[in-house]
Design a protein around this motif. Structure first.
Motif, mmCIF file in Angstrom:
data_model
loop_
_atom_site.group_PDB
_atom_site.id
_atom_site.type_symbol
_atom_site.label_atom_id
_atom_site.label_comp_id
_atom_site.label_asym_id
_atom_site.label_seq_id
_atom_site.Cartn_x
_atom_site.Cartn_y
_atom_site.Cartn_z
ATOM 1 N N ASN A 256 -7.914 8.697 1.253
ATOM 2 C CA ASN A 256 -8.791 8.203 0.184
ATOM 3 C C ASN A 256 -8.671 6.698 0.039
ATOM 4 O O ASN A 256 -9.670 5.997 -0.140
ATOM 5 C CB ASN A 256 -8.446 8.887 -1.139
ATOM 6 C CG ASN A 256 -8.834 10.346 -1.161
ATOM 7 O OD1 ASN A 256 -9.672 10.792 -0.372
ATOM 8 N ND2 ASN A 256 -8.230 11.107 -2.057
ATOM 9 N N ASN A 257 -7.453 6.184 0.132
ATOM 10 C CA ASN A 257 -7.239 4.746 0.039
ATOM 11 C C ASN A 257 -7.922 4.012 1.193
ATOM 12 O O ASN A 257 -8.567 2.983 0.988
ATOM 13 C CB ASN A 257 -5.741 4.438 0.011
ATOM 14 C CG ASN A 257 -5.471 2.971 -0.185
ATOM 15 O OD1 ASN A 257 -5.909 2.378 -1.162
ATOM 16 N ND2 ASN A 257 -4.754 2.371 0.750
ATOM 17 N N ARG B 260 -10.465 4.977 2.918
ATOM 18 C CA ARG B 260 -11.914 5.039 2.706
ATOM 19 C C ARG B 260 -12.348 4.012 1.662
ATOM 20 O O ARG B 260 -13.341 3.301 1.836
ATOM 21 C CB ARG B 260 -12.306 6.458 2.275
ATOM 22 C CG ARG B 260 -13.781 6.679 2.163
ATOM 23 C CD ARG B 260 -14.203 8.129 1.899
ATOM 24 N NE ARG B 260 -13.297 8.881 1.044
ATOM 25 C CZ ARG B 260 -12.487 9.837 1.458
ATOM 26 N NH1 ARG B 260 -12.453 10.173 2.735
ATOM 27 N NH2 ARG B 260 -11.699 10.471 0.611
ATOM 28 N N SER B 261 -11.577 3.881 0.579
ATOM 29 C CA SER B 261 -11.896 2.902 -0.462
ATOM 30 C C SER B 261 -11.818 1.480 0.073
ATOM 31 O O SER B 261 -12.685 0.651 -0.212
ATOM 32 C CB SER B 261 -10.937 3.056 -1.645
ATOM 33 O OG SER B 261 -11.120 4.288 -2.273
ATOM 34 N N VAL B 262 -10.775 1.198 0.837
ATOM 35 C CA VAL B 262 -10.617 -0.138 1.418
ATOM 36 C C VAL B 262 -11.774 -0.442 2.357
ATOM 37 O O VAL B 262 -12.344 -1.545 2.325
ATOM 38 C CB VAL B 262 -9.263 -0.264 2.162
ATOM 39 C CG1 VAL B 262 -9.206 -1.505 3.028
ATOM 40 C CG2 VAL B 262 -8.121 -0.244 1.158
ATOM 41 N N ASP C 299 0.830 -1.210 0.000
ATOM 42 C CA ASP C 299 0.000 0.000 0.000
ATOM 43 C C ASP C 299 0.862 1.257 0.000
ATOM 44 O O ASP C 299 0.536 2.249 -0.661
ATOM 45 C CB ASP C 299 -0.941 0.016 1.198
ATOM 46 C CG ASP C 299 -2.042 -1.024 1.085
ATOM 47 O OD1 ASP C 299 -2.728 -1.262 2.104
ATOM 48 O OD2 ASP C 299 -2.215 -1.598 -0.004
ATOM 49 N N ARG D 8 -14.818 0.788 2.298
ATOM 50 C CA ARG D 8 -16.031 0.555 1.497
ATOM 51 C C ARG D 8 -15.995 -0.812 0.828
ATOM 52 O O ARG D 8 -17.001 -1.506 0.773
ATOM 53 C CB ARG D 8 -16.176 1.659 0.449
ATOM 54 C CG ARG D 8 -16.583 2.977 1.041
ATOM 55 C CD ARG D 8 -16.650 4.044 -0.025
ATOM 56 N NE ARG D 8 -17.055 5.318 0.555
ATOM 57 C CZ ARG D 8 -16.915 6.472 -0.039
ATOM 58 N NH1 ARG D 8 -16.387 6.538 -1.250
ATOM 59 N NH2 ARG D 8 -17.308 7.577 0.544
ATOM 60 N N TYR D 9 -14.825 -1.178 0.323
ATOM 61 C CA TYR D 9 -14.682 -2.484 -0.314
ATOM 62 C C TYR D 9 -14.924 -3.610 0.692
ATOM 63 O O TYR D 9 -15.618 -4.582 0.400
ATOM 64 C CB TYR D 9 -13.293 -2.602 -0.936
ATOM 65 C CG TYR D 9 -13.033 -3.909 -1.624
ATOM 66 C CD1 TYR D 9 -12.157 -4.834 -1.087
ATOM 67 C CD2 TYR D 9 -13.680 -4.236 -2.805
ATOM 68 C CE1 TYR D 9 -11.915 -6.042 -1.702
ATOM 69 C CE2 TYR D 9 -13.443 -5.446 -3.439
ATOM 70 C CZ TYR D 9 -12.563 -6.342 -2.893
ATOM 71 O OH TYR D 9 -12.342 -7.540 -3.507
#
Length: 186
Positions: free
Chosen positions: A72-73, A75-77, A32, A79-80
């Motif tokens: 942002n990463n 938050r994306s993780v 990451d 949500r995923y």
């Protein structure tokens, strides 16, 4: 155009290690952190015509971009993972076969430190990661996060107090000697 590529190459050579250490200390994941470094320098390339120096260095700006990219990463993780939790199949298990033993040990140490920072506010965590764990000055941290130096100082003190109370065994060496963590991350 060719000069822009050369300038970006020099910028990358000069600051990629510092950005990587910061991203690793934020994420606890070697992979990451490498991705966030790529995003950070891609953004530098995208904004190359409008970049201006802050205090004779673009490092504060790069660290600010890395901070936003990490958020942002995350938050994306999140949500995923929430999406995967709703699906009727087994949970994702990452493949650790390709990671070297040293990287795994470093990731575990950083993850332990990140777990200890859960009680901190986002602002305290950002300041702690930049100043204490990565050794940046209060001025550079303030420029990176877009806040005043006095705010950096107060957040750093609050963060240190909270972490000493919550996880003194993890922080005894790091808070007294920030370069020890830096050397483990490089």
């Amino acid at each position: 155009m060719e000069g822009d590529a050369d300038a970006l190459g020099l910028l990358f050579d000069r600051h990629s290690d510092a950005v990587f250490r910061y991203c690793l200390s934020r994420t606890g994941s070697w992979h990451d952190a490498e991705e966030l470094v790529s995003v950070t320098f891609l953004e530098a390339w995208r904004q190359r015509s409008s970049l201006t120096l802050q205090r004779d260095s673009l490092l504060p700006w790069l660290l600010g971009v890395a901070t936003n990219a990490a958020r942002n990463n995350a938050r994306s993780v999140r949500r995923y993972e929430q999406f995967l939790d709703r699906l009727p199949h087994t949970q994702y298990v990452p493949d650790h076969a390709t990671a070297a033993a040293e990287r795994i040990d470093t990731e575990r140490q950083v993850q332990d430190l990140l777990a200890a920072t859960k009680a901190l506010t986002d602002g305290e965590r950002d300041v702690l990661l930049l100043c204490v764990m990565n050794g940046y000055s209060y001025e550079d941290t303030a420029a990176s996060l877009g806040i005043r130096v006095g705010t950096v100082r107060s957040r750093a003190n609050r963060a240190k107090k909270k972490l000493r109370a919550a996880a003194p065994h993890l922080l005894a060496d790091t808070l007294e000697n920030p370069t020890s963590l830096e050397s483990r991350l490089s």
